[in-house]
Design a protein around this motif. Structure first.
Motif, short mmCIF file in Angstrom:
data_model
loop_
_atom_site.label_atom_id
_atom_site.label_comp_id
_atom_site.label_asym_id
_atom_site.label_seq_id
_atom_site.Cartn_x
_atom_site.Cartn_y
_atom_site.Cartn_z
N GLU A 86 0.81 -1.19 0.24
CA GLU A 86 -0.13 0.03 0.04
C GLU A 86 0.98 1.08 0.00
O GLU A 86 2.00 1.24 0.29
CB GLU A 86 -1.02 0.12 1.23
CG GLU A 86 -0.38 0.09 2.45
CD GLU A 86 -0.98 -0.31 3.68
OE1 GLU A 86 -1.14 0.55 4.61
OE2 GLU A 86 -2.06 -1.06 3.64
N LYS A 104 3.97 6.70 3.40
CA LYS A 104 3.67 8.26 3.59
C LYS A 104 4.48 9.15 2.96
O LYS A 104 4.38 10.13 2.44
CB LYS A 104 3.91 8.35 5.48
CG LYS A 104 3.53 9.82 5.51
CD LYS A 104 3.43 10.20 7.10
CE LYS A 104 3.20 11.62 7.44
NZ LYS A 104 3.07 11.93 8.60
N VAL A 111 2.97 9.73 -0.50
CA VAL A 111 1.98 10.42 -0.64
C VAL A 111 2.54 11.79 -0.31
O VAL A 111 2.13 12.67 -0.88
CB VAL A 111 1.02 9.80 0.56
CG1 VAL A 111 -0.30 11.05 0.69
CG2 VAL A 111 0.52 8.47 0.29
N LEU A 119 -1.86 10.40 8.26
CA LEU A 119 -1.96 9.79 7.10
C LEU A 119 -2.71 8.52 7.33
O LEU A 119 -2.42 7.80 8.43
CB LEU A 119 -0.62 9.41 6.21
CG LEU A 119 -1.00 8.45 5.11
CD1 LEU A 119 -1.59 9.07 3.94
CD2 LEU A 119 0.35 7.61 4.35
N VAL A 175 -4.54 5.11 4.94
CA VAL A 175 -4.78 4.50 3.75
C VAL A 175 -5.85 3.40 3.85
O VAL A 175 -5.63 2.51 4.76
CB VAL A 175 -3.37 4.03 3.33
CG1 VAL A 175 -3.45 3.14 1.95
CG2 VAL A 175 -2.45 5.25 2.88
N PHE A 207 -6.43 2.71 -3.83
CA PHE A 207 -6.25 3.28 -2.44
C PHE A 207 -6.95 4.36 -2.39
O PHE A 207 -7.14 5.43 -3.10
CB PHE A 207 -4.90 3.42 -2.15
CG PHE A 207 -4.01 1.83 -2.38
CD1 PHE A 207 -4.14 1.03 -1.46
CD2 PHE A 207 -3.34 1.91 -3.70
CE1 PHE A 207 -3.22 -0.22 -1.48
CE2 PHE A 207 -2.46 0.79 -3.70
CZ PHE A 207 -2.54 -0.26 -2.92
N ALA A 213 -6.42 7.47 0.31
CA ALA A 213 -5.47 8.01 1.26
C ALA A 213 -5.85 9.36 1.84
O ALA A 213 -6.42 9.86 1.05
CB ALA A 213 -3.98 8.34 0.57
#
Length: 276
Positions: A33, A36, A39, A63, A65, A121, A123
């Motif tokens: 996945e 951080k 992202v 964060l 997810v 995903f 997020a």
């Protein structure tokens, strides 16, 4: 006075994604996945931050997810050579900082790279509302191209699902399932077969796994970025909590609902993440 907080939801989907966790030399792994660092890197690119610039408040954002569609793992057989026909250098450098040549001379390196195919995903980043509003505008009009981990992995649209005046976990629980229509119908068809029905079964809710940043979490990840500067890349740790969330499917018509809108007998499905 403390600035009001909010959350920004991002839909991270594309043909390929790759979220590096243990990559080194000729092997580039991917996590299951988004990380951080990945992202925050996407948001920094959207905002126009160069690699060597300070990240400011971005690493302080919390964060979460959610795995809406896990995708499948792709192994890419990849070779590297010098277009000038010269032997490739080795990883070691000389006293002058110049890479040493391979000995014996080697003209081709074989590298292994892993990707997630067709994954989706959600997020969610939580922080000051004014900062998130600026980031949301940047994602809609990014200064640099956005990528899902690696620059060779562009996202599909939409990336931003907008701001919400709520907290991290509530946002992950209430945002409708973002899986592709094909995966959703395949899941409904499997549920229909399990129940002995003549057609698909469309539940109101489905269980999805999630990872939430939590100071009291029982797991530690070393993926909180301090600097993306290529000469001084640095990361720190953060605590997370892994859980399962019951989320709305968003089906237009819901089969076999109870009075509160939840599908009957929809307990935790241990095979849900496999997409079966």
């Amino acid at each position: 006075m403390t600035a009001p907080s909010a959350v920004l939801l991002l839909r991270l989907a594309g043909p390929l994604q790759s979220w590096g966790v243990r990559s080194s030399f000729n092997r580039r792994d991917t996590g299951a996945e988004p990380t951080k660092s990945g992202v925050i890197g996407l948001l920094a690119a959207a905002a126009g931050l160069a690699r060597e610039e300070p990240l400011g408040q971005l690493p302080l954002l919390r964060l979460g997810v959610r795995v809406d569609q896990p995708g499948t793992l792709l192994r890419d057989y990849h070779t590297v050579s010098d277009f000038r026909g010269r032997p490739l250098p080795q990883a070691g450098v000389s006293a002058k900082g110049i890479q040493k040549p391979t000995s014996p001379a080697k003209n081709t390196h074989v590298t292994t790279r892993f990707y997630l195919q067709d994954a989706v995903f959600v997020a969610v980043v939580e922080g000051p509302e004014d900062l998130l509003r600026t980031l949301d505008a940047a994602v809609h009009n990014p200064a640099f191209p956005l990528a899902l981990g690696r620059r060779s992995c562009p996202p599909t649209q939409p990336v931003s699902l907008g701001l919400r005046a709520t907290d991290l976990e509530t946002a992950l629980r209430t945002e409708p399932w973002q899986s592709s229509s094909f995966a959703r119908e395949r899941y409904a068809a499997r549920l229909g077969r399990e129940r002995g029905l003549d057609g698909p079964f469309h539940p109101a809710f489905i269980d999805r796994s999630a990872t939430l940043e939590d100071e009291a979490g029982d797991d530690v990840l070393q993926d909180n970025p301090v600097s993306f500067d290529l000469r001084a890349r640095a990361f720190t740790s953060r605590r997370v909590r892994h859980t399962w969330l019951s989320i709305p499917t968003g089906y237009d018509s819901i089969d076999d609902e109870t009075s509160d809108g939840h599908a009957q007998d929809m307990g935790h499905d241990p095979f849900a993440l496999l997409g079966w």
